[in-house]
Design a protein around this motif. Structure first.
Motif, PDB file in Angstrom:
ATOM      1  N   ALA B  48       5.499   4.018   0.670  1.00 16.70           N
ATOM      2  CA  ALA B  48       4.634   5.017   0.837  1.00 16.70           C
ATOM      3  C   ALA B  48       4.058   5.186  -0.559  1.00 16.70           C
ATOM      4  CB  ALA B  48       4.994   6.525   1.203  1.00 16.70           C
ATOM      5  N   CYS B  49       3.697   4.123  -1.174  1.00 18.17           N
ATOM      6  CA  CYS B  49       3.149   4.192  -2.588  1.00 18.17           C
ATOM      7  C   CYS B  49       1.713   4.584  -2.554  1.00 18.17           C
ATOM      8  CB  CYS B  49       3.253   2.860  -3.397  1.00 18.17           C
ATOM      9  SG  CYS B  49       2.371   1.495  -2.721  1.00 18.17           S
ATOM     10  N   ASP B  50       1.177   4.505  -1.635  1.00 18.88           N
ATOM     11  CA  ASP B  50      -0.433   4.998  -1.327  1.00 18.88           C
ATOM     12  C   ASP B  50      -1.587   3.984  -2.268  1.00 18.88           C
ATOM     13  OD1 ASP B  50      -1.909   6.999  -0.066  1.00 18.88           O
ATOM     14  OD2 ASP B  50      -2.269   7.911  -2.134  1.00 18.88           O
ATOM     15  N   ALA B  51      -1.058   2.844  -2.507  1.00 15.61           N
ATOM     16  CA  ALA B  51      -1.672   1.766  -3.270  1.00 15.61           C
ATOM     17  C   ALA B  51      -2.859   1.357  -2.153  1.00 15.61           C
ATOM     18  CB  ALA B  51      -1.121   0.705  -3.666  1.00 15.61           C
ATOM     19  N   CYS B  52      -2.468   1.064  -1.015  1.00 13.41           N
ATOM     20  CA  CYS B  52      -3.622   0.422  -0.107  1.00 13.41           C
ATOM     21  C   CYS B  52      -4.560   1.655   0.022  1.00 13.41           C
ATOM     22  CB  CYS B  52      -2.814   0.419   1.209  1.00 13.41           C
ATOM     23  SG  CYS B  52      -1.873   1.467   1.962  1.00 13.41           S
ATOM     24  N   ALA B  53      -4.255   2.900   0.347  1.00 13.64           N
ATOM     25  CA  ALA B  53      -5.269   3.837   0.560  1.00 13.64           C
ATOM     26  C   ALA B  53      -5.998   4.006  -0.646  1.00 13.64           C
ATOM     27  CB  ALA B  53      -4.315   5.268   0.696  1.00 13.64           C
ATOM     28  N   ARG B  54      -5.686   3.978  -1.834  1.00 13.97           N
ATOM     29  CA  ARG B  54      -6.528   4.209  -2.880  1.00 13.97           C
ATOM     30  C   ARG B  54      -7.433   3.045  -3.212  1.00 13.97           C
ATOM     31  NH1 ARG B  54      -2.954   6.378  -8.022  1.00 13.97           N
ATOM     32  NH2 ARG B  54      -1.389   7.332  -6.537  1.00 13.97           N
ATOM     33  N   VAL B  55      -7.026   1.781  -2.785  1.00 14.15           N
ATOM     34  CA  VAL B  55      -7.866   0.768  -3.166  1.00 14.15           C
ATOM     35  C   VAL B  55      -8.798   0.426  -1.781  1.00 14.15           C
ATOM     36  CG1 VAL B  55      -6.723  -1.240  -1.923  1.00 14.15           C
ATOM     37  CG2 VAL B  55      -7.857  -1.532  -4.213  1.00 14.15           C
ATOM     38  N   CYS B  56      -8.581   1.047  -0.789  1.00 19.69           N
ATOM     39  CA  CYS B  56      -9.696   0.750   0.458  1.00 19.69           C
ATOM     40  C   CYS B  56     -11.083   1.503  -0.004  1.00 19.69           C
ATOM     41  CB  CYS B  56      -8.993   1.350   1.401  1.00 19.69           C
ATOM     42  SG  CYS B  56     -10.136   1.588   2.916  1.00 19.69           S
ATOM     43  N   PRO B  57     -12.000   0.377   0.077  1.00 16.43           N
ATOM     44  CA  PRO B  57     -13.455   0.731  -0.194  1.00 16.43           C
ATOM     45  C   PRO B  57     -13.979   1.931   0.548  1.00 16.43           C
ATOM     46  CG  PRO B  57     -13.322  -1.255   0.356  1.00 16.43           C
ATOM     47  CD  PRO B  57     -11.878  -0.938   0.354  1.00 16.43           C
ATOM     48  N   THR B  58     -13.642   1.763   1.910  1.00 17.52           N
ATOM     49  CA  THR B  58     -14.159   2.922   2.810  1.00 17.52           C
ATOM     50  C   THR B  58     -13.357   4.029   3.211  1.00 17.52           C
ATOM     51  OG1 THR B  58     -13.326   1.379   4.496  1.00 17.52           O
ATOM     52  CG2 THR B  58     -15.374   1.104   4.059  1.00 17.52           C
ATOM     53  N   GLU B  59     -12.056   4.043   2.371  1.00 14.97           N
ATOM     54  CA  GLU B  59     -11.262   5.193   2.382  1.00 14.97           C
ATOM     55  C   GLU B  59     -10.738   5.579   3.866  1.00 14.97           C
ATOM     56  OE1 GLU B  59     -13.100   8.378   0.287  1.00 14.97           O
ATOM     57  OE2 GLU B  59     -13.219   7.074  -1.556  1.00 14.97           O
ATOM     58  N   VAL B  60     -10.240   4.617   4.595  1.00  9.64           N
ATOM     59  CA  VAL B  60      -9.947   4.978   6.151  1.00  9.64           C
ATOM     60  C   VAL B  60      -8.545   4.784   5.955  1.00  9.64           C
ATOM     61  CG1 VAL B  60     -12.072   3.882   6.899  1.00  9.64           C
ATOM     62  CG2 VAL B  60     -10.112   2.389   6.242  1.00  9.64           C
ATOM     63  N   ILE B  61      -7.608   4.533   5.061  1.00 11.39           N
ATOM     64  CA  ILE B  61      -6.232   4.556   5.247  1.00 11.39           C
ATOM     65  C   ILE B  61      -5.631   5.933   4.893  1.00 11.39           C
ATOM     66  CG2 ILE B  61      -4.196   3.429   4.671  1.00 11.39           C
ATOM     67  CD1 ILE B  61      -5.602   0.893   4.004  1.00 11.39           C
ATOM     68  N   THR B  62      -4.890   6.368   5.767  1.00 12.89           N
ATOM     69  CA  THR B  62      -4.111   7.666   5.465  1.00 12.89           C
ATOM     70  C   THR B  62      -2.632   7.495   5.382  1.00 12.89           C
ATOM     71  OG1 THR B  62      -5.856   8.651   6.458  1.00 12.89           O
ATOM     72  CG2 THR B  62      -3.942  10.076   5.959  1.00 12.89           C
ATOM     73  N   VAL B  63      -2.080   7.728   4.293  1.00 19.67           N
ATOM     74  CA  VAL B  63      -0.643   7.558   3.982  1.00 19.67           C
ATOM     75  C   VAL B  63       0.075   9.130   3.909  1.00 19.67           C
ATOM     76  CG1 VAL B  63       1.273   6.641   2.889  1.00 19.67           C
ATOM     77  CG2 VAL B  63      -0.755   5.273   2.733  1.00 19.67           C
ATOM     78  N   VAL B  64       0.763   9.532   4.603  1.00 18.85           N
ATOM     79  CA  VAL B  64       1.498  10.759   4.605  1.00 18.85           C
ATOM     80  C   VAL B  64       2.804  10.714   4.307  1.00 18.85           C
ATOM     81  CG1 VAL B  64       1.903  12.956   5.893  1.00 18.85           C
ATOM     82  CG2 VAL B  64      -0.245  11.848   6.423  1.00 18.85           C
ATOM     83  N   SER B  65       3.450  11.415   3.456  1.00 14.45           N
ATOM     84  CA  SER B  65       4.727  11.048   3.019  1.00 14.45           C
ATOM     85  C   SER B  65       5.360  12.601   2.307  1.00 14.45           C
ATOM     86  CB  SER B  65       4.821   9.879   1.836  1.00 14.45           C
ATOM     87  OG  SER B  65       4.041  10.276   0.768  1.00 14.45           O
ATOM     88  N   HIS B  66       6.453  12.395   2.114  1.00 12.86           N
ATOM     89  CA  HIS B  66       7.121  13.658   1.432  1.00 12.86           C
ATOM     90  C   HIS B  66       8.444  12.916   0.433  1.00 12.86           C
ATOM     91  CE1 HIS B  66      10.031  12.972   4.651  1.00 12.86           C
ATOM     92  NE2 HIS B  66      10.877  13.503   3.899  1.00 12.86           N
ATOM     93  N   ARG B  67       8.799  13.717  -0.525  1.00 17.87           N
ATOM     94  CA  ARG B  67       9.717  13.234  -1.380  1.00 17.87           C
ATOM     95  C   ARG B  67      11.207  13.594  -0.816  1.00 17.87           C
ATOM     96  NH1 ARG B  67       8.356  10.431  -5.879  1.00 17.87           N
ATOM     97  NH2 ARG B  67       6.151  10.859  -6.578  1.00 17.87           N
ATOM     98  N   ASP B  68      11.945  12.799  -1.068  1.00 15.77           N
ATOM     99  CA  ASP B  68      13.478  13.154  -0.807  1.00 15.77           C
ATOM    100  C   ASP B  68      13.981  13.985  -1.777  1.00 15.77           C
ATOM    101  OD1 ASP B  68      16.435  13.089  -0.746  1.00 15.77           O
ATOM    102  OD2 ASP B  68      15.973  11.489   0.889  1.00 15.77           O
ATOM    103  N   PRO B  69      14.304  15.343  -1.514  1.00 12.41           N
ATOM    104  CA  PRO B  69      14.715  16.154  -2.659  1.00 12.41           C
ATOM    105  C   PRO B  69      15.710  15.845  -3.454  1.00 12.41           C
ATOM    106  CG  PRO B  69      15.165  17.305  -0.398  1.00 12.41           C
ATOM    107  CD  PRO B  69      14.322  15.853  -0.140  1.00 12.41           C
TER     108      PRO B  69
END
Ligand code: SF4
Ligand code: SF4
Lengths: 334, 157
Positions: B48-69
């Motif tokens: 869930a590092c979100d790297a793919c979502a950021r690099v995607c030129p068409t912004e079609v990837i959505t990564v939903v995540s939460h942090r383990d407390p």
């Protein structure tokens, strides 16, 4: 197998004889239609395999019903006539182009005494009648009222007229050797050997100019798809288009018959009946035409004229003169 | 002068060679290595590092995540690609540090409706994976359909 066809023409006129003539013409027409279907299928298959693909293979076993499907499709298409067209000429042009191709079969000698007309100027008739097709092509191109057909028609006229000369000249060599312009007579003169061997130069000139007469690659300038859409039949659709195609394919058959008659001994051949030999030889010619289409690219129109006038015509003339000299020198040898 | 004879010999030889055509719907072509077809997503690998979502030129990837407390690590909740707008550039695959998103060998991309082009984890499961690995955590990503309900996405370039 066939009736004594010639007898009908010389026999006194009766309505029954007239009926028989119609029946014979009808039979010939059906044979040609079957041949055209087979040629369409064979052409697509052979071209396909040359290009390493299987060709039509979906309609019926091995795709044999493809031409049937094509014809049905063509017949059901709307008959579109352009607004700018000269309607009467537009309608009659494909007929003018097709009918002469069918008329050539009148002099095709299938076997001794089996031919429609035993004309003593059969070869002349053949070339004269094919010349009419040029009128069909030009008028089809002109009457469409559109620029591409016009260009195609003009190219057709220029090409057909230029190549008619070497064609006739190359045929004359054969006529000289046989001593007759009668198609059956020419075949009989080849009892001992085919005219192909002594007339090899003439055959080269004949084959090239007959390919040009058929409007096929490398001489398909009148309908060069990549340059002028479809040339003189650009505006045609439906059954009129079918007529153009019919004429084109019938010409390959007719020219195959002519080639076999003039250079390859017509009906002569062992074991098989004469008409079958002629058919086989004509079909080999058809195959050669298809093979050529799969091999050679289209000529440029300026080289086309140069080739006809500066190479083919001198070649055919030289052949004619040599034939005449040899014949005069050793008269009675043939 | 005899180049034409060479041409005839060549085409004549081809006439008897085997055709190279594939009878497509019945026969499938062999997909070569490195083909950029539709993605395969490996939920078990994704950090869930979100790297793919950021690099995607068409912004079609959505990564939903939460942090383990406790461990403060990111945990993947959902992952989707709006595939109808994907240009198959392969940037996501290159950006991913753990090879969790990969370009696959699926090339039959046509579908009847836009909604069918919406790729969930289930649809992007690599061959041999069962749906057990699919993660459905606390949040759920936009599921396609009406674009007016699509949440605004923040991308830090
Ligand atoms: S292939 Fe390119 S466009 Fe498609 S999801 Fe990956 S980065 Fe985005
Ligand atoms: S780059 Fe890889 S690990 Fe990171 S969110 Fe995307 S798929 Fe997951």
């Amino acid at each position: 197998m066939l009736l004594n066809l010639t007898g009908l023409l010389t026999a006194p006129f009766t309505w029954l004889n007239l009926l028989w003539m119609f029946v014979e013409v009808l039979v010939m027409l059906v044979i040609i239609l079957i041949y055209v279907m087979a040629a369409l299928y064979g052409e697509r298959k052979i071209l396909g395999h040359i290009q390493l693909r299987p060709g039509p293979n979906r309609t019926g076993p091995g795709g044999v019903l493809q031409p049937v499907a094509d014809v049905i499709k063509l017949l059901f298409k709307e008959d579109v006539i352009p607004a700018e067209a000269d309607v009467a000429v537009f309608k009659i042009a494909p007929v003018i182009a097709f009918v002469p191709s069918f008329m050539t079969f009148a002099v095709a000698p299938w076997a001794p005494n089996v031919l429609f007309t035993d004309l003593n100027v059969g070869v002349l008739y053949f070339t004269a009648v094919t010349g009419i097709t040029t009128i069909g092509i030009v008028s089809g191109g002109w009457s469409s009222g559109s620029k591409y057909p016009l260009l195609g028609g003009m190219r057709g006229a220029a090409q057909l007229i230029s190549y008619e000369l070497p064609l006739v000249m190359s045929i004359l060599g054969v006529v000289l050797m046989a001593g007759t312009a009668n198609m059956a007579g020419i075949v009989e003169a080849q009892q001992k050997w085919w005219f192909f061997f002594p007339q090899i130069l003439g055959f080269v000139a004949f084959f090239i100019s007959v390919s040009a007469e058929m409007n096929r690659t490398p001489f398909d300038l009148p309908e060069g798809e990549s340059e002028i859409v479809a040339g003189y039949h650009t505006e045609y659709s439906g059954f009129r288009m079918a007529l153009w195609m019919l004429g084109e394919y019938t010409y390959i058959f007719a020219d195959g018959l002519l080639c076999a008659t003039l250079f390859f001994g017509g009906w002569h051949g062992p074991w098989l009946p004469g008409w079958l030999w002629l058919l086989i030889k004509a079909m080999i010619f058809v195959f050669l035409a298809i093979w050529t289409r799969g091999t050679l690219p289209r000529m440029r129109s300026d080289t086309l004229m140069v080739f006809a006038w500066k190479f083919l015509l001198p070649l055919a003339m030289a052949n004619l003169i040599i034939t005449a000299l040899v014949k005069a020198a050793i008269a009675g040898w043939f | 002068m005899f180049r034409w004879a060479k041409g005839y010999a060549y085409t004549g030889k081809r006439l008897f060679e085997k055709t190279v055509t594939i009878q497509y719907p019945q026969q499938k072509p062999k997909i070569p290595e490195g083909w950029r077809g539709r993605h395969y997503f490996y939920p078990d690998r994704c950090t869930a590092c979100d790297a793919c979502a950021r690099v995607c030129p068409t912004e079609v990837i959505t990564v939903v995540s939460h942090r383990d407390p406790e461990t403060k690590k990111k945990i993947l909740d959902d992952y989707t690609i709006e595939f109808e707008r994907c240009i198959l550039c392969g940037y996501c695959e290159e950006a991913c540090p753990v090879d969790a998103i990969k370009m696959g060998d699926v090339y039959e991309l046509a579908s009847y409706a836009r909604e069918q082009e919406f790729m969930t984890q289930e649809k992007m499961l690599p061959p041999g994976y069962s749906t057990d690995v699919v993660v459905h955590g606390q949040g759920e990503a936009y599921r396609g359909g009406d674009y007016r309900t699509k949440p605004e996405k923040k991308v830090n370039h």
